[in-house]
Design a protein around this motif. Structure first.
Motif, mmCIF file in Angstrom:
data_model
loop_
_atom_site.group_PDB
_atom_site.id
_atom_site.type_symbol
_atom_site.label_atom_id
_atom_site.label_comp_id
_atom_site.label_asym_id
_atom_site.label_seq_id
_atom_site.Cartn_x
_atom_site.Cartn_y
_atom_site.Cartn_z
ATOM 1 N N ASN A 1 0.310 -8.824 -25.854
ATOM 2 C CA ASN A 1 0.316 -9.198 -24.427
ATOM 3 C C ASN A 1 -1.046 -8.974 -23.775
ATOM 4 O O ASN A 1 -1.464 -9.753 -22.918
ATOM 5 C CB ASN A 1 1.360 -8.384 -23.651
ATOM 6 N N LEU A 2 -1.697 -7.900 -24.173
ATOM 7 C CA LEU A 2 -3.012 -7.620 -23.582
ATOM 8 C C LEU A 2 -4.037 -8.665 -24.020
ATOM 9 O O LEU A 2 -4.898 -9.074 -23.236
ATOM 10 C CB LEU A 2 -3.485 -6.212 -23.961
ATOM 11 N N LEU A 3 -3.923 -9.129 -25.263
ATOM 12 C CA LEU A 3 -4.836 -10.180 -25.720
ATOM 13 C C LEU A 3 -4.559 -11.486 -24.957
ATOM 14 O O LEU A 3 -5.482 -12.136 -24.457
ATOM 15 C CB LEU A 3 -4.686 -10.404 -27.230
ATOM 16 N N ALA A 4 -3.287 -11.838 -24.848
ATOM 17 C CA ALA A 4 -2.910 -13.050 -24.104
ATOM 18 C C ALA A 4 -3.450 -12.960 -22.679
ATOM 19 O O ALA A 4 -4.015 -13.922 -22.135
ATOM 20 C CB ALA A 4 -1.393 -13.216 -24.100
ATOM 21 N N SER A 5 -3.291 -11.805 -22.065
ATOM 22 C CA SER A 5 -3.730 -11.599 -20.693
ATOM 23 C C SER A 5 -5.250 -11.753 -20.547
ATOM 24 O O SER A 5 -5.732 -12.331 -19.562
ATOM 25 C CB SER A 5 -3.259 -10.215 -20.237
ATOM 26 N N ALA A 6 -6.020 -11.268 -21.523
ATOM 27 C CA ALA A 6 -7.482 -11.401 -21.459
ATOM 28 C C ALA A 6 -7.869 -12.887 -21.398
ATOM 29 O O ALA A 6 -8.764 -13.286 -20.644
ATOM 30 C CB ALA A 6 -8.141 -10.726 -22.654
ATOM 31 N N TYR A 7 -7.175 -13.720 -22.175
ATOM 32 C CA TYR A 7 -7.442 -15.161 -22.136
ATOM 33 C C TYR A 7 -7.003 -15.774 -20.798
ATOM 34 O O TYR A 7 -7.741 -16.539 -20.172
ATOM 35 C CB TYR A 7 -6.744 -15.882 -23.305
#
Ligand code: AR6
Length: 174
Positions: free
Chosen positions: A95-101
Motif C-alpha cells: 500500500n505504501l508503494l502504491a501510495s508513493a505512485y
C-alpha cells in the motif's frame, strides 16, 4: 489506460518530460541511486528547495511526495516520492508503494504535468522485490490515468533485468 504507459531502458536524468520522479527518502536529504543521480545532474537548487521543505514540514512521510523545480535538468519539475523500505512484505509495503505512485501523480496533475518519468521506486537500496513492485506500479498508474490529464507516463528501467520484469508485468496488465 495502459496505452499511455511506456517502458524505457535508460537513465532518468536524460528524460525530456515535464516531470521526473525521484526515489527519495523521508528526510529529503539526498542519497545514492536515482536520488544521487538527480541531485548531481540537477545541481544545488534542488537540494536547496528540499531543505526549505524540510524546514517547513519536516521532510516527507513514506508513501507521500513533494515537488521542486528541476535545476539544470531538462524537466520542469522533480517530484520526490518516498517509497517503503522492504521489511518482509507484512508491514504495509504494498500500500505504501502504491501510495508513493498515486501521490506523485496527483501532484503532477495539480501542476499540469502532461509527461512524467518514474524510476522503479523502492527496488534498489530499499530492497522491494522488483517483480512484485512492477505489478503494483503498473496497476496503480494505469488505473489512475483513467481520471487524469497526464498524456504519457514513462517507467525508466536501469537494467536489462528490470526492463524484462516490467515488460512481463505490462503484458499481463489488463
Ligand atoms: N535512472 C533510472 N533508474 C536508476 C538510476 C537512474 N539514474 N539509478 C538507479 N536506478 P534506488 P530506492 C534504479 O536505490 O530503492 C537513495 O539513497 C535502481 O537500479 O535509487 O527507492 C535514496 O536517498 C533501482 O532499480 O531507490 C533513499 O535513501 C531503482 O532505480 C533510497 O536510496 C531504485 O533504486 C531509496 O531507495
Amino acid at each position: 489506460m495502459k496505452e499511455r504507459i511506456k517502458l524505457i531502458k535508460g537513465n532518468i536524468v536524460d528524460q525530456e518530460v515535464d516531470a521526473i520522479v525521484n526515489a527519495a527518502n523521508s528526510s529529503l536529504s539526498g542519497g545514492g541511486g536515482v536520488d544521487g543521480a538527480i541531485h548531481r545532474a540537477g545541481g544545488p537548487s534542488i537540494d536547496e528547495e528540499c531543505r526549505i521543505i524540510r524546514e517547513k514540514q519536516g521532510g516527507c512521510p513514506t508513501g507521500h511526495a513533494v515537488i521542486t523545480g528541476a535545476g539544470n535538468l531538462k524537466a520542469k519539475y522533480v517530484i520526490h516520492a518516498v517509497g517503503p523500505i522492504w521489511r518482509g512484505g507484512n508491514h504495509n509495503e504494498d500500500n505504501l508503494l502504491a501510495s508513493a505512485y498515486i501521490e506523485s501523480l496527483k501532484l503532477a496533475d495539480e501542476y499540469n504535468v502532461k509527461t512524467i518519468a518514474f524510476p522503479s521506486i523502492s527496488t534498489g537500496a530499499y530492497g522491494f522485490p522488483v517483480e512484485r513492485a512492477a505489478k503494483i506500479a503498473l496497476r496503480v498508474v494505469s488505473d489512475y490515468l483513467e481520471g487524469s490529464n497526464i498524456k504519457e507516463v514513462r517507467f525508466i528501467l536501469f537494467s536489462d533485468k528490470d526492463y524484462e520484469v516490467y515488460s512481463k508485468a505490462y503484458e499481463e496488465l489488463e
